[in-house]
Design a protein around this motif. Structure first.
Motif, PDB file in Angstrom:
ATOM      1  N   THR A  81       0.848  -1.191   0.000  1.00  0.00           N
ATOM      2  CA  THR A  81       0.000   0.000   0.000  1.00  0.00           C
ATOM      3  C   THR A  81       0.883   1.239   0.000  1.00  0.00           C
ATOM      4  O   THR A  81       1.844   1.317   0.766  1.00  0.00           O
ATOM      5  CB  THR A  81      -0.898   0.040   1.258  1.00  0.00           C
ATOM      6  N   VAL A  82       0.572   2.193  -0.879  1.00  0.00           N
ATOM      7  CA  VAL A  82       1.299   3.464  -0.886  1.00  0.00           C
ATOM      8  C   VAL A  82       0.740   4.336   0.233  1.00  0.00           C
ATOM      9  O   VAL A  82      -0.438   4.692   0.218  1.00  0.00           O
ATOM     10  CB  VAL A  82       1.164   4.191  -2.245  1.00  0.00           C
ATOM     11  N   GLU A  83       1.573   4.682   1.191  1.00  0.00           N
ATOM     12  CA  GLU A  83       1.146   5.515   2.315  1.00  0.00           C
ATOM     13  C   GLU A  83       1.245   7.001   1.967  1.00  0.00           C
ATOM     14  O   GLU A  83       0.352   7.785   2.286  1.00  0.00           O
ATOM     15  CB  GLU A  83       1.991   5.209   3.549  1.00  0.00           C
ATOM     16  N   LYS A  84       2.338   7.379   1.306  1.00  0.00           N
ATOM     17  CA  LYS A  84       2.493   8.778   0.885  1.00  0.00           C
ATOM     18  C   LYS A  84       3.597   8.892  -0.163  1.00  0.00           C
ATOM     19  O   LYS A  84       4.465   8.019  -0.271  1.00  0.00           O
ATOM     20  CB  LYS A  84       2.803   9.689   2.075  1.00  0.00           C
ATOM     21  N   ILE A  85       3.527   9.974  -0.928  1.00  0.00           N
ATOM     22  CA  ILE A  85       4.561  10.299  -1.909  1.00  0.00           C
ATOM     23  C   ILE A  85       4.974  11.750  -1.668  1.00  0.00           C
ATOM     24  O   ILE A  85       4.132  12.638  -1.645  1.00  0.00           O
ATOM     25  CB  ILE A  85       4.069  10.120  -3.353  1.00  0.00           C
ATOM     26  N   GLU A  86       6.259  11.968  -1.486  1.00  0.00           N
ATOM     27  CA  GLU A  86       6.767  13.314  -1.204  1.00  0.00           C
ATOM     28  C   GLU A  86       7.689  13.790  -2.324  1.00  0.00           C
ATOM     29  O   GLU A  86       8.531  13.041  -2.799  1.00  0.00           O
ATOM     30  CB  GLU A  86       7.576  13.324   0.090  1.00  0.00           C
ATOM     31  N   GLY A  87       7.517  15.037  -2.727  1.00  0.00           N
ATOM     32  CA  GLY A  87       8.451  15.649  -3.646  1.00  0.00           C
ATOM     33  C   GLY A  87       9.614  16.241  -2.856  1.00  0.00           C
ATOM     34  O   GLY A  87       9.402  16.937  -1.865  1.00  0.00           O
ATOM     35  N   LEU A  88      10.839  15.928  -3.266  1.00  0.00           N
ATOM     36  CA  LEU A  88      12.018  16.423  -2.561  1.00  0.00           C
ATOM     37  C   LEU A  88      12.804  17.391  -3.450  1.00  0.00           C
ATOM     38  O   LEU A  88      12.629  17.411  -4.675  1.00  0.00           O
ATOM     39  CB  LEU A  88      12.914  15.252  -2.146  1.00  0.00           C
ATOM     40  N   ASN A  89      13.678  18.172  -2.832  1.00  0.00           N
ATOM     41  CA  ASN A  89      14.560  19.090  -3.565  1.00  0.00           C
ATOM     42  C   ASN A  89      13.788  20.032  -4.497  1.00  0.00           C
ATOM     43  O   ASN A  89      14.150  20.217  -5.664  1.00  0.00           O
ATOM     44  CB  ASN A  89      15.601  18.297  -4.361  1.00  0.00           C
ATOM     45  N   ASN A  90      12.715  20.589  -3.958  1.00  0.00           N
ATOM     46  CA  ASN A  90      11.874  21.553  -4.690  1.00  0.00           C
ATOM     47  C   ASN A  90      11.065  20.930  -5.826  1.00  0.00           C
ATOM     48  O   ASN A  90      10.551  21.642  -6.688  1.00  0.00           O
ATOM     49  CB  ASN A  90      12.710  22.719  -5.235  1.00  0.00           C
TER      50      ASN A  90
END
Length: 202
Positions: A81-90
């Protein structure tokens, strides 16, 4: 002042529209080069564990730099299960319904600025379900990047993980399929033999 802000907003919308058009059409290719890879925080897991998958870009060869990224996340949805997706480095954090489609796993995001150095684009947090199989793959497919002049296509990338207490459902299903196939073949052979005997009697 208000007019300038309005013009900036219009230009931003036009730029994003152009990049998304590149991803949708897929027939304009950028001259830039870039490597894409994924790294997994832990490859040996147990049920209910969490782990992260980082999508990284490196060896960027572009005067402008990379400013758009698109891909499809492919995985066993009964096991992970995908819990979250974060964009990094702007990089933009994918938002469901706009830059991320939960149903098919497609992502299309942009960066605030241009990536010219090695960096992580997104971090995906997964959790292992109670119904998880033992051997799993996390795959990034249909990978596309852009520096604003066109699209760079990258081959699919896949990483394997093992769930120590996971089941072997996939193997058992294959076994069941083989048994059913054998039964069907025997039934067809029996029918042919039966028809041949009846034909000889006539």
């Amino acid at each position: 002042m208000k007019k300038n802000i309005y013009n900036i907003i219009q230009m931003t919308i036009c730029l994003i529209t152009t990049i998304l058009t590149f991803f949708l059409i897929g027939n304009v290719y950028a001259e830039c080069k870039c490597n894409v890879d994924i790294s997994i925080s832990e490859t040996s897991l147990k049920k209910n564990d969490q782990f992260t998958v980082d999508v990284n870009i490196s060896d960027i060869q572009s005067e402008m730099g990379i400013m758009a990224f698109g891909a499809t996340i492919d995985y066993d949805r009964t096991s992970l299960t995908v819990e979250k997706i974060e964009g990094l480095n702007n990089w933009e954090t994918p938002s469901n319904g706009s830059s991320y489609n939960v149903e098919n796993g497609k992502i299309a995001i942009t960066k605030s600025g241009f990536a010219k150095d090695n960096e992580t684009v997104i971090r995906i947090t997964f959790s292992v379900t109670e119904e998880s199989k033992k051997d799993l793959d996390v795959t990034l497919k249909e990978i596309s990047l852009s520096d604003g002049t066109g699209i760079l296509k990258v081959e699919d990338i896949s990483k394997s993980i093992t769930v120590k207490n996971g089941s072997n459902k996939s193997n058992s299903n294959k076994g069941k399929g083989m048994i059913i196939t054998v039964i069907i073949v025997l039934a067809v052979l029996g029918l042919i033999i039966y028809k041949n005997k009846n034909t000889k009697k006539k």
